[in-house]
Scaffold this motif. Structure first.
Motif, short mmCIF file in Angstrom:
data_model
loop_
_atom_site.label_atom_id
_atom_site.label_comp_id
_atom_site.label_asym_id
_atom_site.label_seq_id
_atom_site.Cartn_x
_atom_site.Cartn_y
_atom_site.Cartn_z
N CYS A 25 0.84 -1.20 0.00
CA CYS A 25 0.00 0.00 0.00
C CYS A 25 0.87 1.25 0.00
O CYS A 25 2.09 1.17 0.10
CB CYS A 25 -0.94 0.00 1.20
SG CYS A 25 -0.10 0.12 2.80
N ILE A 26 0.21 2.38 -0.08
CA ILE A 26 0.90 3.68 -0.01
C ILE A 26 0.38 4.40 1.22
O ILE A 26 -0.82 4.37 1.50
CB ILE A 26 0.65 4.51 -1.28
CG1 ILE A 26 1.20 3.75 -2.48
CG2 ILE A 26 1.29 5.90 -1.16
CD1 ILE A 26 0.84 4.38 -3.81
N VAL A 27 1.27 5.02 1.97
CA VAL A 27 0.89 5.74 3.17
C VAL A 27 1.43 7.17 3.14
O VAL A 27 2.44 7.44 2.49
CB VAL A 27 1.37 5.04 4.46
CG1 VAL A 27 0.80 3.64 4.58
CG2 VAL A 27 2.88 5.02 4.58
N ALA A 28 0.74 8.02 3.87
CA ALA A 28 1.27 9.34 4.21
C ALA A 28 1.68 9.21 5.67
O ALA A 28 0.92 8.66 6.48
CB ALA A 28 0.21 10.42 4.04
N GLU A 29 2.87 9.67 6.01
CA GLU A 29 3.35 9.50 7.38
C GLU A 29 4.10 10.72 7.86
O GLU A 29 4.62 11.50 7.06
CB GLU A 29 4.24 8.25 7.50
CG GLU A 29 5.55 8.35 6.77
CD GLU A 29 6.44 7.12 6.94
OE1 GLU A 29 5.93 6.03 7.26
OE2 GLU A 29 7.66 7.27 6.75
N VAL A 30 4.12 10.86 9.19
CA VAL A 30 4.91 11.90 9.86
C VAL A 30 5.55 11.29 11.09
O VAL A 30 5.03 10.34 11.66
CB VAL A 30 4.06 13.13 10.27
CG1 VAL A 30 3.54 13.88 9.07
CG2 VAL A 30 2.92 12.74 11.20
#
Length: 187
Positions: A25-30
């Motif tokens: 999958c693709i994630v947005a992360e911080v």
């Protein structure tokens, strides 16, 4: 309206414990610093800013569930396999992007703290629980998950994550949470 969740194949179910094989999958992360609650709140706000239009094209991206967070500097107590100890640490907070997106399709975040990355397919041991996901509850559920993993002779491949599936206005007794641990795929 249904909220999209990452796809997985169920490899084993034993009561509240599951072994799942997740697709890539693709994630947005911080990465944020603070205790569990501070990190959750700060990370959520930064990522929500991105999906609600805080990006180069001002594109809105659908919310998915769960929101996950993982202690980047997880501490291990001498008396337990893995216990999260209250205090300040770094946390990795992630939103999974809807499955229809590729890395090339997603807009560039306006905030440099937000990273967009591809996550490979992986196997996870998971334990579902309801209620509030405070530090003490998460530590207790993590210990239960670790005991299950040990009883099945599974090999952990990284730290435990906390997965929260509901918005904050959901009554505490209806909330769905999980602790998840990446494990090796048996040969």
């Amino acid at each position: 309206m249904s909220i999209e969740e990452p796809k997985f194949a169920l490899a084993l179910k034993d009561g509240a414990f599951e072994i799942r094989d997740y697709a890539a999958c693709i994630v947005a992360e911080v990465t944020v610093t603070g205790d569990q609650n501070e990190a959750s709140s700060t990370g959520f706000r930064l990522l929500a800013g991105y999906i609600f239009g805080g990006n180069a094209t001002r594109q809105k991206i659908a919310m998915t569930a769960p929101v996950t967070k993982t202690a980047s500097s997880e501490k291990i107590a001498m008396t337990a396999p893995v216990t999260l100890i209250a205090g300040v640490s770094d946390w990795l907070v992630r939103f999974t992007m809807p499955a229809r997106y590729t890395l090339a399709d997603l807009p560039v975040p306006n905030n440099k703290a937000v990273r967009i990355i591809a996550v490979p397919a992986a196997r996870f041991a998971a334990l579902r629980f309801s209620g509030l996901a405070g530090e003490a509850k998460v530590a207790a559920e993590t210990e239960r998950l670790m005991a299950f993993v040990a009883s099945r002779n599974l090999v952990a491949m990284g730290p435990c994550s906390i997965a929260r599936y509901n918005p904050p206005w959901t009554p505490w007794f209806l909330r769905r949470n999980e602790v998840m641990l990446p494990v090796a795929v048996s040969a």
